[in-house]
Design a protein around this motif. Sequence first.
Motif, PDB file in Angstrom:
ATOM      1  N   UNK A 145       8.365  11.075  -2.387  1.00 47.91           N
ATOM      2  CA  UNK A 145       7.910  10.646  -1.068  1.00 47.91           C
ATOM      3  C   UNK A 145       6.392  10.776  -0.958  1.00 47.91           C
ATOM      4  N   UNK A 146       5.847  11.898  -1.459  1.00 49.64           N
ATOM      5  CA  UNK A 146       4.399  12.102  -1.416  1.00 49.64           C
ATOM      6  C   UNK A 146       3.675  11.060  -2.265  1.00 49.64           C
ATOM      7  N   UNK A 147       4.230  10.767  -3.440  1.00 46.59           N
ATOM      8  CA  UNK A 147       3.618   9.750  -4.313  1.00 46.59           C
ATOM      9  C   UNK A 147       3.574   8.397  -3.621  1.00 46.59           C
ATOM     10  N   UNK A 148       4.672   8.013  -2.972  1.00 47.84           N
ATOM     11  CA  UNK A 148       4.705   6.726  -2.254  1.00 47.84           C
ATOM     12  C   UNK A 148       3.708   6.726  -1.096  1.00 47.84           C
ATOM     13  N   UNK A 149       3.576   7.864  -0.419  1.00 50.48           N
ATOM     14  CA  UNK A 149       2.628   7.943   0.700  1.00 50.48           C
ATOM     15  C   UNK A 149       1.193   7.799   0.198  1.00 50.48           C
ATOM     16  N   UNK A 150       0.873   8.439  -0.925  1.00 49.03           N
ATOM     17  CA  UNK A 150      -0.477   8.316  -1.505  1.00 49.03           C
ATOM     18  C   UNK A 150      -0.755   6.867  -1.898  1.00 49.03           C
ATOM     19  N   UNK A 151       0.235   6.219  -2.506  1.00 42.46           N
ATOM     20  CA  UNK A 151       0.059   4.813  -2.883  1.00 42.46           C
ATOM     21  C   UNK A 151      -0.128   3.932  -1.653  1.00 42.46           C
ATOM     22  N   UNK A 152       0.619   4.222  -0.584  1.00 43.45           N
ATOM     23  CA  UNK A 152       0.464   3.434   0.653  1.00 43.45           C
ATOM     24  C   UNK A 152      -0.930   3.629   1.237  1.00 43.45           C
ATOM     25  N   UNK A 153      -1.424   4.874   1.255  1.00 42.13           N
ATOM     26  CA  UNK A 153      -2.763   5.135   1.778  1.00 42.13           C
ATOM     27  C   UNK A 153      -3.842   4.475   0.944  1.00 42.13           C
ATOM     28  N   UNK A 154      -3.693   4.558  -0.383  1.00 43.19           N
ATOM     29  CA  UNK A 154      -4.669   3.921  -1.276  1.00 43.19           C
ATOM     30  C   UNK A 154      -4.658   2.409  -1.094  1.00 43.19           C
ATOM     31  N   UNK A 155      -3.461   1.839  -1.002  1.00 39.90           N
ATOM     32  CA  UNK A 155      -3.357   0.394  -0.790  1.00 39.90           C
ATOM     33  C   UNK A 155      -3.985  -0.037   0.524  1.00 39.90           C
ATOM     34  N   UNK A 156      -3.773   0.757   1.584  1.00 43.12           N
ATOM     35  CA  UNK A 156      -4.361   0.421   2.884  1.00 43.12           C
ATOM     36  C   UNK A 156      -5.882   0.496   2.827  1.00 43.12           C
ATOM     37  N   UNK A 157      -6.421   1.517   2.140  1.00 41.44           N
ATOM     38  CA  UNK A 157      -7.877   1.637   2.021  1.00 41.44           C
ATOM     39  C   UNK A 157      -8.464   0.465   1.244  1.00 41.44           C
ATOM     40  N   UNK A 158      -7.805   0.088   0.143  1.00 43.27           N
ATOM     41  CA  UNK A 158      -8.302  -1.041  -0.657  1.00 43.27           C
ATOM     42  C   UNK A 158      -8.187  -2.359   0.114  1.00 43.27           C
ATOM     43  N   UNK A 159      -7.087  -2.518   0.851  1.00 50.05           N
ATOM     44  CA  UNK A 159      -6.918  -3.730   1.649  1.00 50.05           C
ATOM     45  C   UNK A 159      -7.992  -3.815   2.731  1.00 50.05           C
TER      46      UNK A 159
END
Length: 201
Positions: A145-159
């Motif tokens: 769950x934490x890994x998916x949350x980090x990926x979501x945050x990184x994706x949002x920042x890059x977007x």
Amino acid sequence: MRAISGLWRWRRNPLRRGTDLAEAWVGLVALVLILVGGPVIGALTGGAAQDALQRTARAQLESRHLVTATVIRKLNRSPLDADPETSSGRDLRSRVVADWTAPDGTTHEGKVMADLQSPHAGDHFGMWTDLHGRTAARPLDSATATTHAVLAGTGAALLTAGVIEGARRFALWRMIRRRYARWDRAWDRAGPDWGRTGTGS
């Protein structure tokens, strides 16, 4: 490097146009938004995803139970399965008929996937079920769950950074179009003989 080469737009000189200063401001605002807004949006998105995913992981862990099943017999490989010559992670699982006792005490029997490479009758393996013994997927664990949350945050920042950069490029494109339009009007006012000797004399 590009930002350093663009510093001349800030200096006062007779060749600096108003659009040069406007382009510099657009670039500076975009840079600040990317450096500040991107991480903030990424952190907010990651935090929200972390909360939601951790709630989901807790709910799944409460509603799903690991039970011990016993192999009754192995089933033949499905005709839809991949080529047996190829090796993959699926080769470690086998289709079997097994029986198990649900958390509510009821006994069940059915076709399931076992984490056994070559199962035999009487072999035991763990499987996840709901409270009533119906097979269920493995619950989401906290680390995943934490890994998916980090990926979501990184994706949002890059977007966010991509959207800001796209807006900056669009603004510069519009400024350049306006500059070219002004140049065209200036050439038209100069007339068709602006370069001929003796024009205007």
